[in-house]
Design a protein around this motif. Structure first.
Motif, PDB file in Angstrom:
ATOM      1  N   TYR A   1      -5.410  -1.520 -13.204  1.00  0.00           N
ATOM      2  CA  TYR A   1      -5.874  -1.913 -12.718  1.00  0.00           C
ATOM      3  C   TYR A   1      -6.101  -3.547 -13.559  1.00  0.00           C
TER       4      TYR A   1
ATOM      5  N   GLU B   1      -5.998  -5.263  -3.211  1.00  0.00           N
ATOM      6  CA  GLU B   1      -5.806  -4.271  -2.625  1.00  0.00           C
ATOM      7  C   GLU B   1      -5.440  -3.379  -3.996  1.00  0.00           C
ATOM      8  N   LEU B   2      -5.935  -4.254  -4.991  1.00  0.00           N
ATOM      9  CA  LEU B   2      -5.256  -3.181  -6.270  1.00  0.00           C
ATOM     10  C   LEU B   2      -7.557  -2.927  -6.638  1.00  0.00           C
TER      11      LEU B   2
ATOM     12  N   ALA C   1       0.525  -1.285   0.500  1.00  0.00           N
ATOM     13  CA  ALA C   1       0.040  -0.165   0.007  1.00  0.00           C
ATOM     14  C   ALA C   1       1.132   1.557  -0.297  1.00  0.00           C
ATOM     15  N   GLY C   2       0.397   1.827  -0.566  1.00  0.00           N
ATOM     16  CA  GLY C   2       1.127   3.360  -0.619  1.00  0.00           C
ATOM     17  C   GLY C   2       2.471   3.310  -1.377  1.00  0.00           C
TER      18      GLY C   2
ATOM     19  N   GLY D   1      -7.522   4.598 -14.462  1.00  0.00           N
ATOM     20  CA  GLY D   1      -6.710   3.359 -13.348  1.00  0.00           C
ATOM     21  C   GLY D   1      -7.384   2.067 -13.085  1.00  0.00           C
TER      22      GLY D   1
ATOM     23  N   GLN E   1      -9.387  -2.319  -4.968  1.00  0.00           N
ATOM     24  CA  GLN E   1     -10.419  -1.504  -3.759  1.00  0.00           C
ATOM     25  C   GLN E   1      -9.542  -0.378  -4.129  1.00  0.00           C
ATOM     26  N   SER E   2      -8.607  -0.135  -4.749  1.00  0.00           N
ATOM     27  CA  SER E   2      -8.347   1.563  -4.603  1.00  0.00           C
ATOM     28  C   SER E   2      -8.377   1.716  -6.504  1.00  0.00           C
TER      29      SER E   2
ATOM     30  N   SER F   1     -12.039   2.571  -5.242  1.00  0.00           N
ATOM     31  CA  SER F   1     -12.502   3.733  -4.802  1.00  0.00           C
ATOM     32  C   SER F   1     -12.057   5.308  -5.462  1.00  0.00           C
ATOM     33  N   HIS F   2     -11.763   5.056  -6.294  1.00  0.00           N
ATOM     34  CA  HIS F   2     -12.019   5.634  -7.840  1.00  0.00           C
ATOM     35  C   HIS F   2     -12.468   5.410  -9.562  1.00  0.00           C
TER      36      HIS F   2
END
Length: 185
Positions: A49, A31-32, A1-2, A45, A34-35, A38-39
Motif C-alpha cells: 500500500y 480502496e487500497l 476491486a478484486g 500488504g 481499506q484493503s 482490513s489486514h
C-alpha cells in the motif's frame, strides 16, 4: 476491486498512477487503504500500500493520513519494521515511523532475514557483521528521522549508538552524517 495487484504491486501502482493522472486517485487510494486496514497483521500488504501511494506521483499535500499504520500494524520481523519505517519517512509521516524504527532495533534479525540480505550483497560478509551493519544503519535512519522532527538530544543519542556499533566492529564511521547531526544540535 478484486483486480490482481501483480508482481511487486505492478498493476496496483499502474492503476493508481492512471487514476491520479485522470483526477480519480483519491477514490483508488481509499480502496487500497481499506484493503490494507482490513489486514493489519499482513505487514507485506501494508508495505505494498505504501509503495503504491508513493509511486503514484501524488501531490504531497494530498497524501492520506497514515497514522493508523503505527496504531494497528504490528510487524513480526525486524526487516518488515524497518521497511515500514522507511516508507513512512518517505511519505512524510515521521511520527508514525518512530515505533517501527524502535521495533526494528528491538527485534533481532532472524536467520532468514540475514540470508536474504546477504544474498543481495556483492561483498562477502559474515552473518554477525551483517547483523551489526544493519543495526547501525537502522539507528542512523532513526536519528535522521528525529533530526527532521527537530529532536536534537534523541538524534544525538541514536547517532552515537550507531557510531559505537560501527567502531566496535570495524565497520567504519559515517562521518558525514555525524557532522550533520552535530550541526543540527
Amino acid at each position: 476491486a478484486g483486480k490482481p495487484v501483480g508482481k511487486d504491486g505492478f498493476w496496483a501502482k499502474t492503476r493508481l498512477r492512471f487514476n491520479v493522472s485522470k483526477g480519480r486517485g483519491e477514490a483508488y487510494v481509499k480502496e487500497l487503504e481499506q484493503s490494507a486496514r482490513s489486514h493489519p497483521n499482513d505487514a507485506a500488504g501494508v508495505v505494498l500500500y505504501l509503495e503504491t501511494i508513493l509511486s503514484a506521483g501524488m501531490d504531497p499535500g494530498k497524501m492520506p493520513d497514515l497514522s493508523w499504520i503505527a496504531e494497528s500494524v504490528k510487524p513480526s520481523l525486524s526487516s518488515e519494521a524497518r521497511q515500514l519505517a522507511s516508507l513512512l519517512v518517505r511519505a512524510g509521516a515521521m511520527e508514525s515511523a518512530l515505533p517501527f524504527f524502535q521495533k526494528a532495533i528491538d527485534t533481532p534479525l532472524n536467520k532468514a532475514e540475514i540470508e536474504r540480505g546477504l544474498s543481495m550483497m556483492q561483498a562477502l560478509m559474515m552473518p554477525e557483521t551483517y547483523r551489526t551493519m544493519i543495526a547501525g544503519q537502522v539507528r542512523e535512519e532513526l536519528a535522521s528521522c528525529l533530526m527532521e522532527l527537530k529532536r536534537p538530544d534523541e538524534t544525538q543519542k541514536w547517532m552515537v549508538e550507531a557510531e559505537n556499533l560501527r567502531n566496535a566492529n570495524g565497520l567504519g564511521g559515517n562521518y558525514r552524517f555525524a557532522g550533520q547531526v552535530q550541526g543540527a544540535s
